[in-house]
Design a protein around this motif. Structure first.
Motif, PDB file in Angstrom:
ATOM      1  N   ILE A 176       0.830  -1.204   0.000  1.00 52.97           N
ATOM      2  CA  ILE A 176       0.000   0.000   0.000  1.00 52.97           C
ATOM      3  C   ILE A 176       0.865   1.255   0.000  1.00 52.97           C
ATOM      4  O   ILE A 176       0.604   2.219  -0.730  1.00 52.97           O
ATOM      5  N   ASP A 177       1.901   1.247   0.815  1.00 57.99           N
ATOM      6  CA  ASP A 177       2.749   2.431   0.926  1.00 57.99           C
ATOM      7  C   ASP A 177       3.541   2.692  -0.350  1.00 57.99           C
ATOM      8  O   ASP A 177       3.898   3.844  -0.647  1.00 57.99           O
ATOM      9  N   GLY A 233      11.707  -0.991 -11.296  1.00 59.86           N
ATOM     10  CA  GLY A 233      12.170  -1.053  -9.924  1.00 59.86           C
ATOM     11  C   GLY A 233      11.661   0.057  -9.045  1.00 59.86           C
ATOM     12  O   GLY A 233      11.953   0.092  -7.847  1.00 59.86           O
ATOM     13  N   GLY A 234      10.878   1.004  -9.600  1.00 55.38           N
ATOM     14  CA  GLY A 234      10.336   2.106  -8.817  1.00 55.38           C
ATOM     15  C   GLY A 234       9.164   1.662  -7.950  1.00 55.38           C
ATOM     16  O   GLY A 234       8.710   0.521  -8.023  1.00 55.38           O
ATOM     17  N   PRO A 235       8.646   2.568  -7.115  1.00 54.87           N
ATOM     18  CA  PRO A 235       7.586   2.180  -6.187  1.00 54.87           C
ATOM     19  C   PRO A 235       6.322   1.666  -6.869  1.00 54.87           C
ATOM     20  O   PRO A 235       5.692   0.724  -6.378  1.00 54.87           O
ATOM     21  N   LEU A 236       5.944   2.257  -8.012  1.00 58.02           N
ATOM     22  CA  LEU A 236       4.727   1.791  -8.680  1.00 58.02           C
ATOM     23  C   LEU A 236       4.950   0.418  -9.317  1.00 58.02           C
ATOM     24  O   LEU A 236       4.069  -0.452  -9.280  1.00 58.02           O
ATOM     25  N   ALA A 237       6.122   0.214  -9.889  1.00 52.49           N
ATOM     26  CA  ALA A 237       6.455  -1.103 -10.426  1.00 52.49           C
ATOM     27  C   ALA A 237       6.473  -2.141  -9.311  1.00 52.49           C
ATOM     28  O   ALA A 237       6.015  -3.285  -9.493  1.00 52.49           O
ATOM     29  N   PHE A 273       4.693  -1.972  -6.601  1.00 55.05           N
ATOM     30  CA  PHE A 273       3.296  -2.176  -6.224  1.00 55.05           C
ATOM     31  C   PHE A 273       2.632  -3.210  -7.130  1.00 55.05           C
ATOM     32  O   PHE A 273       1.981  -4.149  -6.650  1.00 55.05           O
ATOM     33  N   TRP A 274       2.781  -3.055  -8.444  1.00 54.86           N
ATOM     34  CA  TRP A 274       2.146  -4.005  -9.360  1.00 54.86           C
ATOM     35  C   TRP A 274       2.784  -5.386  -9.249  1.00 54.86           C
ATOM     36  O   TRP A 274       2.086  -6.409  -9.308  1.00 54.86           O
ATOM     37  N   SER A 275       4.084  -5.428  -9.083  1.00 57.94           N
ATOM     38  CA  SER A 275       4.765  -6.711  -8.940  1.00 57.94           C
ATOM     39  C   SER A 275       4.242  -7.465  -7.718  1.00 57.94           C
ATOM     40  O   SER A 275       3.918  -8.660  -7.795  1.00 57.94           O
ATOM     41  N   GLU A 276       4.148  -6.783  -6.578  1.00 60.19           N
ATOM     42  CA  GLU A 276       3.657  -7.425  -5.372  1.00 60.19           C
ATOM     43  C   GLU A 276       2.184  -7.802  -5.526  1.00 60.19           C
ATOM     44  O   GLU A 276       1.755  -8.866  -5.065  1.00 60.19           O
ATOM     45  N   ALA A 289       6.076 -11.206 -16.755  1.00 61.03           N
ATOM     46  CA  ALA A 289       5.542  -9.868 -16.515  1.00 61.03           C
ATOM     47  C   ALA A 289       6.193  -9.218 -15.295  1.00 61.03           C
ATOM     48  O   ALA A 289       6.532  -8.031 -15.315  1.00 61.03           O
ATOM     49  N   VAL A 290       6.385  -9.989 -14.233  1.00 57.08           N
ATOM     50  CA  VAL A 290       7.015  -9.464 -13.023  1.00 57.08           C
ATOM     51  C   VAL A 290       8.469  -9.078 -13.305  1.00 57.08           C
ATOM     52  O   VAL A 290       8.941  -8.023 -12.862  1.00 57.08           O
ATOM     53  N   ALA A 291       9.173  -9.923 -14.059  1.00 58.70           N
ATOM     54  CA  ALA A 291      10.562  -9.615 -14.404  1.00 58.70           C
ATOM     55  C   ALA A 291      10.640  -8.356 -15.268  1.00 58.70           C
ATOM     56  O   ALA A 291      11.566  -7.539 -15.121  1.00 58.70           O
ATOM     57  N   TYR A 292       9.671  -8.169 -16.147  1.00 60.47           N
ATOM     58  CA  TYR A 292       9.630  -6.990 -17.020  1.00 60.47           C
ATOM     59  C   TYR A 292       9.519  -5.703 -16.210  1.00 60.47           C
ATOM     60  O   TYR A 292      10.124  -4.685 -16.557  1.00 60.47           O
ATOM     61  N   LEU A 293       8.761  -5.743 -15.111  1.00 63.54           N
ATOM     62  CA  LEU A 293       8.600  -4.559 -14.278  1.00 63.54           C
ATOM     63  C   LEU A 293       9.914  -4.111 -13.637  1.00 63.54           C
ATOM     64  O   LEU A 293      10.029  -2.959 -13.207  1.00 63.54           O
ATOM     65  N   ALA A 294      10.875  -4.997 -13.565  1.00 60.85           N
ATOM     66  CA  ALA A 294      12.178  -4.662 -12.970  1.00 60.85           C
ATOM     67  C   ALA A 294      13.273  -4.515 -14.014  1.00 60.85           C
ATOM     68  O   ALA A 294      14.433  -4.275 -13.655  1.00 60.85           O
ATOM     69  N   SER A 295      12.909  -4.614 -15.295  1.00 64.42           N
ATOM     70  CA  SER A 295      13.928  -4.638 -16.342  1.00 64.42           C
ATOM     71  C   SER A 295      14.147  -3.270 -16.974  1.00 64.42           C
ATOM     72  O   SER A 295      13.246  -2.431 -16.980  1.00 64.42           O
ATOM     73  N   PRO A 296      15.326  -3.029 -17.533  1.00 55.03           N
ATOM     74  CA  PRO A 296      15.600  -1.759 -18.216  1.00 55.03           C
ATOM     75  C   PRO A 296      14.710  -1.553 -19.436  1.00 55.03           C
ATOM     76  O   PRO A 296      14.556  -0.429 -19.904  1.00 55.03           O
ATOM     77  N   GLY A 297      14.128  -2.629 -19.951  1.00 51.78           N
ATOM     78  CA  GLY A 297      13.289  -2.537 -21.140  1.00 51.78           C
ATOM     79  C   GLY A 297      11.858  -2.122 -20.856  1.00 51.78           C
ATOM     80  O   GLY A 297      11.055  -2.008 -21.786  1.00 51.78           O
ATOM     81  N   LEU A 298      11.519  -1.873 -19.602  1.00 59.20           N
ATOM     82  CA  LEU A 298      10.148  -1.494 -19.256  1.00 59.20           C
ATOM     83  C   LEU A 298       9.760  -0.203 -19.972  1.00 59.20           C
ATOM     84  O   LEU A 298      10.442   0.807 -19.852  1.00 59.20           O
TER      85      LEU A 298
END
Length: 266
Positions: A27-28, A210-214, A216-219, A242-251
């Motif tokens: 949530i945070d 790797g940002g907070p919104l990424a 959030f969606w990953s979790e 999809a989860v790996a994509y949220l942390a990748s430079p290619g997002l």
């Protein structure tokens, strides 16, 4: 969250249990992104200062804290079905209320500001609840509503990201009744309630690897894995991708954003 869904499920019971060790962090993570948008709008409206405020679905209390410490609210009522994370905020200017917004017997008095973010989208009879909240406004008071909207890329119907996001919305709808289809109509709802100075805006924050919104969606997706697979739109490998994509430079995505609408009782 503050009530049962149209499908019979509950946010906080059938999904996203507050006692989960990572729920507050999830949530945070979203609050880090959306609180500046929310508080910027509240500040621009000049709402809250010296008044009585209601924070609907108060969560971990980040907006409650801002209303007390920054806006100068005289009193903040923090309403949620689960208020376990709010106990430390209770005091002379913060009243914590453990209750269901859909409870017809709920009587909290009048308010100079009512704010609900990512709440109504999860509840049944949303239109009736907008009417109820508008009816709690004092003369001069503001009602500010914020809920999610998705902006899918029409050229992308098959990526792991899109399939996982679509599966999430379908699973939320079937499990706890989440429905964002009516969110764009919120300004009309406020006008129908007789509110004036109605306005609206859409904010789609950057989805940064790797940002907070990424995070959030990953979790969120990791917590929903069984429900996502049940939709048939994505399998375990697709969720992993999809989860790996949220942390990748290619997002590179225009992720879901927040539509805000506001109106004033004159």
């Amino acid at each position: 969250m503050t009530g049962p869904s149209a499908s019979g499920g509950h946010y906080g019971e059938d999904l996203f249990e507050p006692e989960h060790p990572e729920e507050a962090e999830r949530i945070d993570a979203a609050a880090l992104v959306y609180d500046p948008v929310t508080t910027g709008r509240l500040r621009a409206l000049g709402s809250g200062a010296g008044g009585r405020c209601l924070e609907v679905g108060a969560g971990t209390g980040t907006v409650v804290r801002w209303l007390v410490e920054e806006s100068g609210a005289a009193e903040v009522v923090a309403l949620d079905r689960d208020t376990g994370a709010l106990g430390a905020l209770a005091g002379p200017r913060v009243r914590v209320v453990t209750a269901d917004l859909t409870d017809e017997s709920l009587d909290l008095g009048g308010f100079d500001l009512i704010h609900a973010r990512f709440v109504l989208m999860h509840l049944p009879e949303r239109r009736r609840l907008v009417s109820r909240l508008a009816g709690w406004l004092n003369p001069g008071g503001w009602l500010v509503l914020g809920d999610a909207v998705d902006m899918p890329d029409p050229l992308d119907t098959s990526s792991a990201y899109r399939r996982t996001m679509d599966a999430m919305w379908q699973a939320l709808r079937s499990t706890i009744g989440t429905d964002t289809s009516g969110v764009p109509a919120y300004p009309h709802f406020l006008r129908e309630e007789g509110l004036q100075n109605v306005g609206a805006e859409l904010h789609c924050p950057p989805l940064v690897a790797g940002g907070p919104l990424a995070r959030f969606w990953s979790e969120t997706w990791n917590r929903m894995r069984p429900a996502l697979k049940e939709t048939g739109l994505v399998d375990a490998a697709g969720i992993d991708e999809a989860v790996a994509y949220l942390a990748s430079p290619g997002l590179a995505e225009l992720g879901p954003g927040m539509a805000m609408a506001w109106g004033q009782r004159l």
